[in-house]
Design an enzyme around this catalytic site. Structure first.
Site, mmCIF file in Angstrom:
data_model
loop_
_atom_site.group_PDB
_atom_site.id
_atom_site.type_symbol
_atom_site.label_atom_id
_atom_site.label_comp_id
_atom_site.label_asym_id
_atom_site.label_seq_id
_atom_site.Cartn_x
_atom_site.Cartn_y
_atom_site.Cartn_z
ATOM 1 N N LYS A 140 0.829 -1.244 0.012
ATOM 2 C CA LYS A 140 -0.049 -0.067 -0.057
ATOM 3 C C LYS A 140 0.710 1.180 0.063
ATOM 4 O O LYS A 140 1.919 1.175 0.619
ATOM 5 C CB LYS A 140 -0.843 0.089 1.359
ATOM 6 C CG LYS A 140 -1.935 1.100 1.329
ATOM 7 C CD LYS A 140 -2.746 0.984 2.456
ATOM 8 C CE LYS A 140 -3.828 1.978 2.694
ATOM 9 N NZ LYS A 140 -4.886 1.781 3.808
ATOM 10 N N SER B 50 -9.794 2.067 2.790
ATOM 11 C CA SER B 50 -8.821 2.763 2.094
ATOM 12 C C SER B 50 -7.826 1.895 1.395
ATOM 13 O O SER B 50 -7.143 2.315 0.312
ATOM 14 C CB SER B 50 -7.911 3.814 3.022
ATOM 15 O OG SER B 50 -7.117 3.248 3.794
ATOM 16 N N SER C 141 -10.159 -0.527 7.149
ATOM 17 C CA SER C 141 -9.470 -0.197 5.520
ATOM 18 C C SER C 141 -8.771 -1.535 5.107
ATOM 19 O O SER C 141 -8.436 -1.300 4.235
ATOM 20 C CB SER C 141 -8.614 0.844 5.843
ATOM 21 O OG SER C 141 -9.013 2.096 5.832
#
Lengths: 488, 477
Positions: free
Chosen positions: A77, A152, A176
Site C-alpha cells: 500500500k 482505504s 481499511s
C-alpha cells in the site's frame, strides 16, 4: 490453474520444485498489471526493481538459501515508506515525495525474500471507504468495474483479487483492510494494535492505525503475519510479545470453539442477502463443531461517533507536518509564510482530508475538548470493556464486515454520513485494538460478501485457525472475479 | 504611587543527554546547520518518536532536588502550532501529567537572608529548531539541529518581588541543575533560557496585575535588565492611565528594551491532546530511590548536617549550604581552622560580603581554603586579633599576600599578649595622661576605652584587646 491463482504456499512449492522461477512469476504479474491497468490498482509499478529482486530470489534459491517468502511477488500500500521510491499516501501533497527509508514492514518482508511489484492505490492518507478520495483516481472493483473496491486499502484488495500480486500489505484504521477485503472477495487481517510496527507507515490516526496482510487465503495471511509481526525499538507502541508460529495452529479442530454473534450487528442496516451469507457461514462453523451464542456489546452503537472524533483529532495533528516547508507539495510564489501554509495545504490536500483536519482541529479546541475528545475516549473505554466482557463468554466474535456489498462508484461521494456508516461493523475493533479479519463467505448479486471474525488480544492465531478451517470447507476464497477473467 | 513587582519564571533547562529526547541524533552544540537532524527530527512522513530513557532520571533528580513530588505516571501531549522551525507542526511536551509537581527552593539573597520560591511544576519537552533571518536575503533559513533537544521546563510560582530576586532564583536553578549533573548549564549555548512573567500592583494589594511574558532571555544580566525595563514600562503605562496588554514580548539587549512579539488575546489555541505515539510511563518508587541514591547531597540535607555537625545556627547552616561551592569552601576551610563556628561566621559575613561586592563566584576565588583556614586559626590561637585578620584578608584578596603566616611575620602583626612588654607601655600611657587617669579613678570608668585605644594605637592593633583591658584596669585601680 495459472500461477496467479495459486496461493503463496502453493507458489513456494512451485518455486521450490522448479515448476517456474521467481522471474517467470514476477513477469506474469507485471504482464497482468499492465493488462489490467484500467483497474488503477497501482500508483507505482517497479518493473526493473521487481525483476532484479526476482533474479536475486532465484539465485538465492539456487544457492540453497531458504527464505520464508523467497521470490513471492507482493505489493505495498502506498502508505508504507519505501527507500528511494515514491511514497504518496494517495495524495497530491506527496506526489513528489521519495522516502529516504523503508518502513519496518517493508524491511521485514524484504528480508524474508519478497519481490516488490509496486505501490498500490489508496484513499488519500487512508481517509475513505471507497478509494475515491485518491489523487490518482479511483480503483475499480474487479468483480464489477462500475463499483468501488472499498477503502482505504482498495488498491491492495483489488490487486490481490484480480491476480495482480500474490498478496499485498494494507493498513486498517477503521476497517481499511477488512472492508475492501470483503468487497473484493479476499482474506484480510487487521492484527492486535501494536502487533506490527508502525515505523514508516504514514500516520492517519496513531492510536488506531495497524498494518496487516491482504491475501487469497487465511494460510497465506498467517505466513505474511509471521514475517510482519514483532516488537520494534522504533515504535514505542509496538508490543513486546513473542511472535507465535501462526501456521502451527491452523489445522486445529474447531470442536468446542465458542463463537459469539454480536446482536447489534444484525439489528439494523444489514442488507438481506448479506445477512443470508452470514447465516450460512454460521452454519458451516456449526458443522465444524463450533458452539454459537449471542452476545451483547451495549456501547457498540457509539463506536462511529467516537471514531469520527478520535481519528480526525489525531489526524489533524499528524497531518500538520505537511506544511510545504521541508518536503511535499509547495504552492507557487507564496507571498508570505501564512500564504505558503494556507495555499500549500489547501492545494495539496483533497476535500475529505481537509474535512477531517477541520473536524479534528475543532474537537480539540478550547471549550470543545471535553464535550468531544474526552467523551469519545470515555466511550472508547466502555467499548473495550464490552469486548472484554464478551470474551469471558466466547472465544471469537462473528459478524458481517460491511452492511452491503460493493456499491457503485460515485454513489456515496456526496453523502459523508452514508460513507462513514460503511465502517459500522469494523470500527469497534480498532477502538478496542482487537485483531479482526474478513474472509470471503459468499455472494450477494454476484458481488462478494465477507464475514468478519474478531479475536481477543493477541489471538490472531485463533481467528486464523477458524478462517482456515472455514476455507477448508468452502471455496468462496478460490473464486475469481469474472470482470478480469479467471485464466486471463 | 508605590508599586509591588510580581515575577514568575519559566526556565528551560537543556538536559545533558548525548542524543535527542525522541531520536538518536546527537545533541552536540555547534555542528553545521541540519547535520544533526535525522528523519525523526525532520518530521518526515511515517517516523515515530521514542523517548530517550536518559531524561527520566535527570528530571526525577531535579524533582527530588527541589523537594517536589514525582508523578507516578509520566505522559506526553501534543501542543499544536505551525512554525517553520517546528517540523511536525506540534511540539511533544507534558501538559496533563508533568513529571515534577510542586517543590520549592530557598534562594540566598545578597543581604545574607534566604527566600523561599515555590515551584509549580517541571515538565519534559522537545526544543524546536532555529530560524535564521540574518544571513538570507528575503527568506529565512531553518536549522533543525536543535529540534528535539531535551528540555526540562521549570515553572515557578509568582513569588519573586524584584529583578534581583528573579536573578537570584535563576542562578540558584542554574547552580542546582549543574550540581545535580542534569545539565551542562552553558547559557551561551542556550542550555538555560528564561521566560519572565512580570506584573505590577499597588503596594499592599493582593490582586494580581495583568502580566506580560518576556521570552527567551539567555543571560542573568539580560534577565535583570529585561525585568527592570518591563517594570518601568508597566509603571509608566499605569500611571499615565493606560492598561497593560497581556502579551508575549522579546528582550532586545542592543536597545535594552522589551518589544511586543504577539498578543495573547489573539494567540492561537494549542489544542493539546495526549500524544498517541508514546505510551504513558510508570515511575515507581524503586526507580525514584535509585535516582535518590545516586544524587549528591542536596542543599537542604547539607544544611541539616552543618547545623548538627558544626553546631551552627539553622540560619548560618542554610546560607552556607545553599551554594554547594560555598559549602565545599566552608568545609575545606574547617579542615585547616578546626573552629567551625568562627569559620561559618567568617565565610557567611566577611567572605560573602567581598564576593558580592566584587561580583565574583566562590569557584573563581584565588584565595585558597587552606590560607583562609590558616588565617582564621590565627584568630583562634590568639596570634592575631579579628581586626588584624580582616586587614590580612583584604591583603590576601588584593593579592598582596600569598601566605598568611609569612605576611604576619613580615609585617610584624603578631598580637602582643605578653604582659611583660605591655605593662611598661601601659604605665607610660597612664603617666602621660594624668588628667584622664584622675577622672577614671574618680569614677568615670568610661575612660577605660580611651586608655585601651591608646595602647592599641601604640601597638598598631597587635595587642590582645582582652588582655589590655585587664591590665589597664589593674594599673588604674
Amino acid at each position: 490453474m495459472t500461477m496467479h491463482e495459486r496461493s503463496i504456499v502453493q507458489q513456494l512449492d512451485d518455486l521450490h520444485s522448479g515448476k517456474y522461477s521467481a522471474v517467470e512469476l514476477t513477469r506474469h504479474y507485471l504482464d497482468r498489471i499492465q493488462r489490467h491497468e484500467a483497474l488503477n490498482c497501482y500508483i507505482t509499478v517497479l518493473e526493473e526493481k521487481a525483476l532484479a529482486g526476482a533474479n536475486a530470489a532465484d539465485s538465492a534459491r539456487a544457492e540453497g538459501q531458504n527464505h520464508l517468502l523467497g521470490g513471492i511477488p507482493i505489493a505495498h500500500k502506498d502508505i508504507f515508506c519505501t527507500e528511494g521510491i515514491k511514497t504518496s499516501a494517495g495524495s497530491k501533497m506527496l506526489d513528489s515525495f521519495i522516502a529516504p527509508y523503508d518502513a519496518t514492514v517493508v524491511a521485514k518482508l524484504a528480508a524474508a525474500g519478497v519481490v516488490t511489484l509496486g505501490k498500490t492505490n489508496m484513499d488519500e492518507f487512508a481517509m475513505g471507504s471507497s478509494n475515491e478520495t485518491s489523487f490518482y483516481g479511483p480503483v475499480r472493483n474487479p468483480w464489477d468495474t462500475t463499483r468501488v473496491p472499498g477503502g482505504s486499502s482498495g488498491g491492495s484488495a483489488a490487486a490481490v483479487a484480480a491476480g495482480l500480486c500474490s498478496a499485498a500489505t494494507g493498513t486498517d484504521t477503521g476497517g481499511s483492510i477488512r472492508q475492501p477485503s470483503a468487497h473484493c472477495g479476499i482474506t484480510g487481517l487487521k492484527p492486535t494494535y501494536g502487533r506490527i510496527s508502525r515505523w514508516g507507515m504514514i500516520a492517519f490516526a496513531s492510536s488506531l492505525d495497524q498494518a496487516g496482510p491482504m491475501a487469497r487465503t487465511a494460510e497465506d495471511a498467517a505466513l505474511l503475519l509471521q514475517v510482519m509481526s514483532g516488537s520494534d525499538s522504533l515504535d514505542s507502541t509496538s508490543l513486546d510479545e513473542p511472535v507465535p508460529d501462526y501456521r502451527a495452529d491452523l489445522t486445529r479442530s474447531l470442536e468446542g470453539l465458542r463463537i459469539g454473534l454480536c446482536e447489534d450487528f444484525f439489528a439494523t442496516g444489514l442488507e438481506a442477502d448479506s445477512e443470508q451469507v452470514i447465516q450460512e457461514a454460521i452454519t458451516v462453523f456449526e458443522q465444524l463443531g463450533a458452539k454459537i451464542s449471542r452476545v451483547a456489546l451495549p456501547h457498540i452503537a457509539q463506536s462511529i461517533p467516537a471514531y469520527y472524533v478520535i481519528a480526525p483529532a489525531e489526524a489533524s495533528a499528524n497531518l500538520s507536518r505537511f506544511d510545504g516547508i521541508r518536503f511535499g507539495y509547495r504552492c507557487e510564489n507564496p507571498s508570505n509564510l501564512e500564504d505558503l501554509y494556507s495555499r500549500s495545504r489547501s492545494e495539496g490536500f483533497g476535500e475529505e482530508v481537509k474535512r477531517r483536519i477541520m473536524i479534528g482541529a475543532f474537537t480539540l479546541s478550547t471549550g470543545y475538548y471535553d464535550a468531544y475528545y474526552r467523551k469519545a475516549q470515555q466511550i472508547r473505554r466502555l467499548i473495550k470493556i464490552d469486548f472484554q466482557t464478551a470474551f469471558e463468554q466466547v472465544d471469537i466474535l462473528l459478524g458481517p464486515t460491511s452492511p452491503q456489498p460493493a456499491f457503485k462508484q460515485g454513489e456515496k461521494t456526496d453523502d459523508q454520513v452514508a460513507m462513514y456508516l460503511q465502517d459500522i461493523y469494523t470500527i469497534a475493533g480498532n477502538l478496542a485494538g482487537l485483531p479482526a479479519m474478513s474472509i470471503p463467505a459468499g455472494f450477494s448479486s454476484k458481488l462478494p460478501v465477507g464475514v468478519q471474525l474478531i479475536g481477543n488480544y493477541m489471538q490472531e492465531g485463533r481467528i486464523l485457525n477458524a478462517a482456515h478451517q472455514f476455507q477448508q470447507q468452502t471455496d468462496w476464497h478460490l473464486r475469481s472475479p469474472g470482470a478480469v477473467g479467471a485464466g486471463d | 504611587m508605590a508599586w509591588e513587582t510580581v515575577i514568575g519564571l519559566e526556565i528551560h533547562v537543556q538536559l545533558n543527554t548525548k542524543s535527542k529526547i525522541f531520536s538518536g541524533a546527537s545533541t552536540e552544540f555547534g555542528a553545521e546547520p541540519n547535520t544533526q537532524a535525522c528523519a525523526v527530527d525532520l518530521g518526515l512522513p511515517g517516523v515515530l518518536p521514542v523517548v530517550n530513557a536518559e531524561v527520566y532520571p535527570k528530571a526525577v533528580a531535579f524533582g527530588l532536588g527541589v523537594g517536589a513530588s514525582i508523578s507516578k505516571i509520566s505522559a506526553f501531549d501534543r501542543k499544536n502550532y505551525f512554525y517553520p522551525d517546528l517540523p511536525k507542526g506540534y511540539q511533544i511536551t507534558q501538559m496533563d501529567k508533568p513529571i515534577v509537581l510542586g517543590g520549592s527552593v530557598d534562594i540566598p539573597l545578597a543581604d545574607g537572608t534566604l527566600k523561599q520560591v515555590n515551584i509549580t511544576r517541571a515538565h519534559l519537552e522537545e526544543d524546536a529548531g532555529k530560524s535564521l533571518h540574518e544571513e538570507f536575503q528575503q527568506s529565512t533559513g531553518i536549522d533543525l539541529n536543535r529540534a528535539g533537544t531535551p528540555l526540562l521546563e521549570i515553572v515557578s510560582e509568582p513569588d519573586m518581588r524584584s529583578a534581583k530576586e528573579a536573578v537570584a532564583y535563576a542562578k540558584y536553578i542554574h547552580q542546582l541543575v549543574t550540581y545535580l549533573g542534569v545539565s551542562d548549564g552553558n547559557m551561551a549555548e542556550g542550555s538555560l533560557r528564561c521566560d519572565a512573567n512580570v506584573s505590577i500592583r499597588p503596594s499592599g494589594t493582593t490582586e494580581m496585575g495583568t502580566r506580560t511574558e518576556t521570552k527567551n532571555v539567555n543571560s542573568f544580566r539580560f534577565l535583570e535588565r529585561a525585568i527592570n525595563f518591563e517594570v518601568q514600562r508597566q509603571q509608566q503605562v499605569l500611571e499615565s492611565g493606560g492598561r497593560i496588554v497581556q502579551e508575549t514580548r522579546l528582550f532586545d539587549p542592543d536597545r535594552d528594551e522589551t518589544r511586543p512579539m504577539r498578543s495573547k488575546e489573539t494567540a492561537m489555541d494549542y489544542r493539546y491532546f495526549p500524544e498517541p505515539d508514546l505510551l504513558p510511563v510508570k515511575i515507581d518508587e524503586a526507580f525514584i530511590a535509585e535516582v535518590k541514591n545516586s544524587m549528591p547531597e542536596l542543599p537542604r540535607e547539607k544544611a541539616a548536617r552543618f547545623a548538627n555537625q558544626y553546631q551552627l545556627t539553622q540560619a548560618d547552616a542554610q546560607v552556607l549550604a545553599a551554594d554547594p561551592d560555598l559549602a565545599n569552601y566552608f568545609e575545606d576551610t574547617v579542615q585547616h581552622c578546626h573552629d567551625a563556628k568562627t569559620t561559618g561566621n567568617w565565610v557567611r559575613v566577611e567572605l560573602l560580603a567581598r564576593l558580592n561586592r566584587d561580583d565574583i563566584h566562590i569557584t573563581d576565588l584565588a584565595l585558597s581554603a587552606e590560607q583562609f583556614g590558616i588565617l582564621l586559626s590565627r584568630i583562634s590561637d590568639k596570634t592575631i586579633s579579628g581586626k588584624i585578620a580582616k586587614d590580612i584578608l583584604d591583603a590576601l584578596w588584593q593579592g598582596e599576600a600569598q601566605s598568611v603566616d609569612e605576611y604576619i611575620e613580615k609585617n610584624d602583626l603578631k598580637q602582643v599578649s605578653d604582659s611583660g612588654s605591655l605593662a611598661p607601655l601601659i604605665e607610660k600611657i597612664i603617666a602621660d595622661n594624668p588628667k584622664q587617669a584622675e577622672q577614671y579613678r574618680q569614677g568615670k570608668t568610661k575612660l577605660l576605652g580611651f586608655f585601651v585605644g591608646q595602647v592599641m594605637k601604640e601597638t598598631a592593633g597587635k595587642a590582645n584587646p582582652q588582655q589590655v583591658n585587664e591590665l589597664v584596669r589593674t594599673k588604674l585601680s
